[in-house]
Design an enzyme around this catalytic site. Structure first.
Site, PDB file in Angstrom:
ATOM      1  N   SER A  76     -23.329 -43.557  -5.472  1.00  0.00           N
ATOM      2  CA  SER A  76     -22.482 -42.942  -6.497  1.00  0.00           C
ATOM      3  C   SER A  76     -21.543 -43.987  -7.062  1.00  0.00           C
ATOM      4  CB  SER A  76     -21.660 -41.810  -5.888  1.00  0.00           C
ATOM      5  OG  SER A  76     -20.606 -41.483  -6.772  1.00  0.00           O
TER       6      SER A  76
ATOM      7  N   HIS B 205     -26.409 -42.599  -9.043  1.00  0.00           N
ATOM      8  CA  HIS B 205     -25.774 -41.277  -9.126  1.00  0.00           C
ATOM      9  C   HIS B 205     -24.493 -41.380  -9.963  1.00  0.00           C
ATOM     10  CE1 HIS B 205     -25.140 -37.193  -7.518  1.00  0.00           C
ATOM     11  NE2 HIS B 205     -23.850 -37.503  -7.417  1.00  0.00           N
TER      12      HIS B 205
ATOM     13  N   ASP C  59     -21.345 -39.295 -11.416  1.00  0.00           N
ATOM     14  CA  ASP C  59     -20.563 -38.071 -11.229  1.00  0.00           C
ATOM     15  C   ASP C  59     -19.719 -37.792 -12.468  1.00  0.00           C
ATOM     16  OD1 ASP C  59     -21.122 -37.133  -8.507  1.00  0.00           O
ATOM     17  OD2 ASP C  59     -20.346 -39.088  -7.905  1.00  0.00           O
TER      18      ASP C  59
ATOM     19  N   MET D  44     -17.114 -35.275 -14.227  1.00  0.00           N
ATOM     20  CA  MET D  44     -16.141 -34.199 -13.919  1.00  0.00           C
ATOM     21  C   MET D  44     -15.263 -33.959 -15.140  1.00  0.00           C
ATOM     22  SD  MET D  44     -14.965 -35.508 -10.152  1.00  0.00           S
ATOM     23  CE  MET D  44     -16.148 -36.265  -9.017  1.00  0.00           C
TER      24      MET D  44
ATOM     25  N   HIS E 254     -24.889 -36.016 -12.163  1.00  0.00           N
ATOM     26  CA  HIS E 254     -24.384 -34.832 -11.463  1.00  0.00           C
ATOM     27  C   HIS E 254     -23.226 -34.254 -12.280  1.00  0.00           C
ATOM     28  CE1 HIS E 254     -22.144 -33.344  -7.540  1.00  0.00           C
ATOM     29  NE2 HIS E 254     -22.398 -32.357  -8.388  1.00  0.00           N
TER      30      HIS E 254
ATOM     31  N   MET F 195     -20.260 -31.817 -12.924  1.00  0.00           N
ATOM     32  CA  MET F 195     -19.282 -30.921 -12.278  1.00  0.00           C
ATOM     33  C   MET F 195     -18.360 -30.448 -13.391  1.00  0.00           C
ATOM     34  SD  MET F 195     -18.744 -33.271  -8.912  1.00  0.00           S
ATOM     35  CE  MET F 195     -19.575 -34.642  -9.721  1.00  0.00           C
TER      36      MET F 195
ATOM     37  N   MET G 147     -24.073 -29.841  -1.639  1.00  0.00           N
ATOM     38  CA  MET G 147     -22.817 -30.573  -1.465  1.00  0.00           C
ATOM     39  C   MET G 147     -22.402 -30.528   0.009  1.00  0.00           C
ATOM     40  SD  MET G 147     -22.084 -31.812  -4.385  1.00  0.00           S
ATOM     41  CE  MET G 147     -20.607 -32.642  -3.793  1.00  0.00           C
TER      42      MET G 147
ATOM     43  N   ASP H 167     -25.045 -34.670  -0.872  1.00  0.00           N
ATOM     44  CA  ASP H 167     -24.011 -35.484  -1.528  1.00  0.00           C
ATOM     45  C   ASP H 167     -22.650 -35.247  -0.887  1.00  0.00           C
ATOM     46  OD1 ASP H 167     -22.338 -36.814  -3.303  1.00  0.00           O
ATOM     47  OD2 ASP H 167     -22.856 -35.568  -5.032  1.00  0.00           O
TER      48      ASP H 167
HETATM   49  C1  DX5 Z   1     -18.089 -35.742  -5.086  1.00  0.00           C
HETATM   50  C2  DX5 Z   1     -19.249 -36.483  -5.706  1.00  0.00           C
HETATM   51  C3  DX5 Z   1     -19.921 -37.450  -4.825  1.00  0.00           C
HETATM   52  C4  DX5 Z   1     -19.059 -38.547  -4.291  1.00  0.00           C
HETATM   53  C5  DX5 Z   1     -19.686 -39.060  -3.029  1.00  0.00           C
HETATM   54  O1  DX5 Z   1     -17.684 -34.775  -5.985  1.00  0.00           O
HETATM   55  O2  DX5 Z   1     -20.219 -35.562  -6.153  1.00  0.00           O
HETATM   56  O3  DX5 Z   1     -21.076 -37.969  -5.464  1.00  0.00           O
HETATM   57  O4  DX5 Z   1     -18.881 -39.606  -5.179  1.00  0.00           O
HETATM   58  O5  DX5 Z   1     -18.827 -39.979  -2.471  1.00  0.00           O
HETATM   59  P1  DX5 Z   1     -18.802 -40.247  -0.908  1.00  0.00           P
HETATM   60  O6  DX5 Z   1     -20.151 -40.757  -0.525  1.00  0.00           O
HETATM   61  O7  DX5 Z   1     -17.720 -41.264  -0.763  1.00  0.00           O
HETATM   62  O8  DX5 Z   1     -18.472 -38.934  -0.235  1.00  0.00           O
HETATM   63 ZN    ZN Z   2     -22.152 -36.358  -6.873  1.00  0.00          ZN
END
Ligand code: DX5
Ligand code: ZN
Length: 213
Positions: free
Chosen positions: A6, A31, A33, A35, A64, A66, A135, A173
């Site tokens: 990520s 990956h 993320d 948000m 991903h 969110m 998750m 994840d």
């Molecule tokens: C959290 C994200 C993850 C996060 C994972 O909302 O979806 O992808 O970046 O990070 P680690 O591996 O540090 O938990």
């Molecule tokens: Zn993620």
């Protein structure tokens, strides 16, 4: 086991180098993320960043979402030709319609389940999905502690997948590291996301390899 680092945990001051390092280090997916500050209490990146990431990446993107408005973000990111876009079942009123839209755009559809959501709730979507993301932390931040109940949930999902669509992958994840990777493998998980574990390591390639069990 496929590994998707990520980039949330990357150093955004030198993002090009950080992307190249994980690609050269042998990662399977990148990956990303996304948000929106509404679905989760954090904001990250939009097309201004994902565009340059897509240019320098030599591995496929795994986006991903969110966010509250999945359609809006799918429309923004489709042009970067990600391999996967995953969206949360908790934020989508019409998941089947969105799956069809992604398919039509040539993007592999994936659904994400928060820690409280039951795999049974998506049983009748499985035949249309390429991946389900479980998750193992509450979405919003990197570096959180792994929630162990995801292991049992992965086994439950595996049973449903074998019945409905054996080609569908299981991704996990959050809080993944070299300590919990083996129980995830044993539970039938196919892909792991790892942010702080990979980007917190001295040698990204070595960290990635330690998860490719
Ligand atoms: C959290 C994200 C993850 C996060 C994972 O909302 O979806 O992808 O970046 O990070 P680690 O591996 O540090 O938990
Ligand atoms: Zn993620």
């Amino acid at each position: 086991m496929l590994v998707a680092p990520s980039i949330l945990s990357a150093d955004f001051g030198k993002l090009n180098e950080e992307i190249t390092a994980i690609c050269d280090g042998g990662c399977d997916l990148i990956h990303v993320d996304v948000m929106d500050g509404y679905f989760v209490p954090n904001m990250t990146i939009g097309p201004v960043v994902v565009g340059p990431v897509a240019k320098v990446a030599t591995k496929p993107l795994d986006i991903h979402l969110m966010v509250e408005d999945n359609n809006f973000f799918v429309d923004l990111f489709a042009k970067y030709e990600p391999e996967y876009i995953s969206f949360h079942i908790e934020s989508e009123k019409h998941p089947h319609r969105l799956i069809q839209k992604l398919r039509g755009l040539g993007i592999k559809p994936a659904i994400v389940l928060n820690p409280h959501s039951n795999p049974d709730s998506i049983e009748y979507l499985l035949e249309d999905l390429d991946m389900v993301l479980l998750m193992s932390v509450n979405p919003g931040f990197g570096g959180q502690k792994f929630i162990p109940s995801v292991v049992e949930k992965a086994k439950q999902l595996k049973t449903l997948i074998e019945k409905r669509n054996p080609n569908c992958l299981i991704q996990v994840d959050g809080g993944v590291n070299d300590k919990n990777i083996h129980e995830l493998k044993d539970a039938g998980v196919d892909v792991v996301v790892a942010g702080s574990y990979v980007y917190g390591a001295k040698d990204y390639g070595q960290a990635i390899k330690s998860l490719q069990v």
